[in-house]
Design an enzyme around this catalytic site. Structure first.
Site, short mmCIF file in Angstrom:
data_model
loop_
_atom_site.label_atom_id
_atom_site.label_comp_id
_atom_site.label_asym_id
_atom_site.label_seq_id
_atom_site.Cartn_x
_atom_site.Cartn_y
_atom_site.Cartn_z
N SER A 100 0.83 -1.20 0.00
CA SER A 100 0.00 0.00 0.00
C SER A 100 0.87 1.26 0.00
CB SER A 100 -0.95 -0.06 1.19
OG SER A 100 -1.96 0.90 1.10
N ASP A 133 -9.17 -3.74 -5.96
CA ASP A 133 -8.62 -3.12 -4.75
C ASP A 133 -9.32 -1.78 -4.51
OD1 ASP A 133 -7.06 -1.78 -2.82
OD2 ASP A 133 -5.23 -2.77 -3.48
N HIS A 150 -7.46 -5.47 -0.76
CA HIS A 150 -6.32 -4.58 -0.57
C HIS A 150 -5.21 -5.37 0.11
CE1 HIS A 150 -4.02 -1.02 -0.10
NE2 HIS A 150 -4.12 -0.96 1.21
#
Length: 526
Positions: free
Chosen positions: A235, A461, A490
């Site tokens: 991320s 995502d 995610h």
């Protein structure tokens, strides 16, 4: 924000230890420092202004801080040790004030085939990573023996020198509310969060940001005695990896970026553009909830479940809902739903279903004791229990890229969104404290033109949306992209349970060779 608004849910899922709310980017020099003067450049190299940091001796010890330290206990049981790395607060003044960056390490056991150190970042920004080596080693399987797996709590995060603005919330992210009056309340709220940071952490704020975190990573590399490091970033950690590889181009080996942020879109408004992906994730969750109506009672069809969500939202817009000891209004309820949509699995789906059930009951005027996930999310959002998390996240995002300062910019965005999206656009397009922040001390990094990295992303995502991964793949022709199809997920590697994606990452970590072509992985049957 990893697009995250609160502590990352991957760690509770993968460790099955606790529940947390989820949610939430010219080639630069390594330092804005002048070299020390030398009497003869031809005969004597310039002095290293960071020599005392690069060559420091690390004191490795138990990671356990006390009997209630679950993270330290897990690290110790996995054979990890912990140390504090000293770094300068201000890299322009390396002889001045210092900070500590907390790290953990599990040494590799296959010294004959050692690949080096693998540094980790789990995202956020503001997420703690010190506790991650046991999880990552499990995901790596037999490849783990070849690496020293190193967790790093970035500056101002976790066990590192803290930054805490003493906020009444753990997150800088909220919904805009209803109408101009609701938005004006958010303007005042965001301004107050920024004011608190100036009051409580003003001396630290200029030294936050991704570029200084990358500089700290290079101090960690040197202190570990490594010429180069490998890196796994989830991320926001994907953006940190891009910045590090740009600032220190000769010091990266194998790089895996999972949940990829397009650096061209990285800003304090990182969730803008994620509305469609979150809407898709909400509809998929509604299908699941409808199939489990007998257990959850939210509706027998997708439309009926979505109507239940809208009933709770519209009720909260009229009068705040009483949920346990909390009051949930239309600034908070959309964030709760957004937080519940970062993971595509039955446990996360069930948590969100229980939360929506509780919110609907509150909308009906019934007394509600919130489910464990909802209680954790409300504590995070509506108290200062996790103030340090939100403070660190804001300091990084606001310190990296300037945000629009005029509230009317945000109001126009909200007006353009209209009433077609009453859940997500009010969150993704809302004002935040970065609008009231001092300008960043440095310009954002112009990320390097190419890197032979392995990129990983799910098509659905809802945080780091798939087009961002495609953009980085296009800009880095030497990279390869592992795509998890048809998943609203995610973070993939070691988290989702995709044998295809995990095998691709582990093969790369084992050999250093990228796949010949991009890899497409099916959504596993659950």
């Amino acid at each position: 924000m990893t697009g995250t608004t609160s502590p990352d849910r991957r760690r509770p899922r993968r460790r099955a230890a606790r529940t947390a709310a989820a949610v939430a980017l010219a080639l630069a020099g390594t330092l804005s420092l002048a070299a020390a003067p030398a009497s003869s450049a031809a005969t004597r190299p310039a002095a290293d202004p960071l020599a005392r940091y690069h060559h420091q001796h690390l004191r490795w010890q138990s990671c356990l801080l006390g009997p209630g330290d679950a993270t330290g206990k897990e690290l110790d049981q996995a054979g990890a040790q912990c140390a504090d790395v000293t770094v300068p607060l201000d890299y322009a003044r390396p002889d001045g004030r210092t900070l500590t960056v907390a790290i953990s390490r599990i040494r590799g056991t296959d010294t004959a085939h050692r690949a080096g150190a693998l540094l980790l970042n789990s995202g956020g920004p503001g997420g703690q990573t010190l506790g991650d080596p046991p999880f990552v080693r499990r995901a790596m399987r037999e490849v783990a023996a070849r690496y020293d797996v190193v967790g790093v709590d970035p500056r101002f995060v976790g066990r590192s020198t803290p930054l805490d603005c003493h906020w009444p919330t753990g997150s800088m992210i909220r919904g805009a509310g209803t109408g101009r009056a609701g938005f004006d309340r958010e303007v005042r709220f965001a301004a107050d969060l920024a004011r608190r940071c100036r009051a409580h952490a003003g001396d630290l704020l200029p030294h936050s940001g991704t570029r200084n975190t990358a500089r700290d990573m290079d101090i960690v590399r040197a202190a570990l005695g490594e010429r180069r490091i490998s890196y796994l970033g989830y991320s926001y950690g994907s953006y940190l990896g891009q910045v590090y590889a740009t600032m220190f181009p000769g010091r990266v080996d194998r790089v895996v970026l999972d949940g990829v942020i397009d650096p061209a879109r990285y800003s304090p408004r990182l969730l803008r553009g994620a509305e469609e992906a979150n809407g898709h994730a909400l509809r998929d969750w509604a299908d699941w909830a409808a199939a489990h109506h007998a257990a959850r009672g939210l509706g027998r069809t997708r439309d009926a479940v979505l109507a239940t969500v809208e009933t709770a939202r519209s009720a909260a817009a009229r009068t705040p809902l009483r949920v346990g000891g909390y009051r949930v209004d239309d600034h908070v309820l959309p964030v709760l739903v957004l937080n519940g949509l970062s993971q595509d699995n039955p446990t996360a789906y069930g948590d969100l279903a229980d939360a929506v059930r509780d919110l609907r009951r509150a909308a009906e005027g019934r007394a509600v004791t919130p489910s464990p996930w909802l209680a954790s999310a409300l504590e995070f959002t509506l108290t200062g229990h996790e103030s340090a998390y939100g403070s660190a996240q804001a300091s990084i995002l606001c310190g990296d890229v300037p945000a629009p300062r005029d509230p009317e910019t945000y109001w126009r965005d909200l007006r353009r969104a209209g009433n077609g999206d009453r859940l997500f656009a009010p969150v993704t397009k809302n004002i935040n404290p970065c609008a009231f922040w001092d300008p960043p001390r440095e310009r954002p990094t112009t990320v390097r033109a190419d890197l032979p990295a392995l990129l990983v992303n799910a098509t659905g995502d809802p945080r780091t949306v798939y087009p961002g991964a495609r953009a980085v793949r296009r800009d880095w022709p030497s990279s390869r992209l592992v795509t998890l199809r048809d998943a609203d997920q995610h973070a993939v590697y070691g988290v989702y349970g995709s044998p295809c994606a995990d095998a691709a990452v582990n093969a790369y970590l084992a050999t250093g060779r990228l796949p010949a072509t991009d890899v497409s992985c099916p959504r596993p049957t659950r």
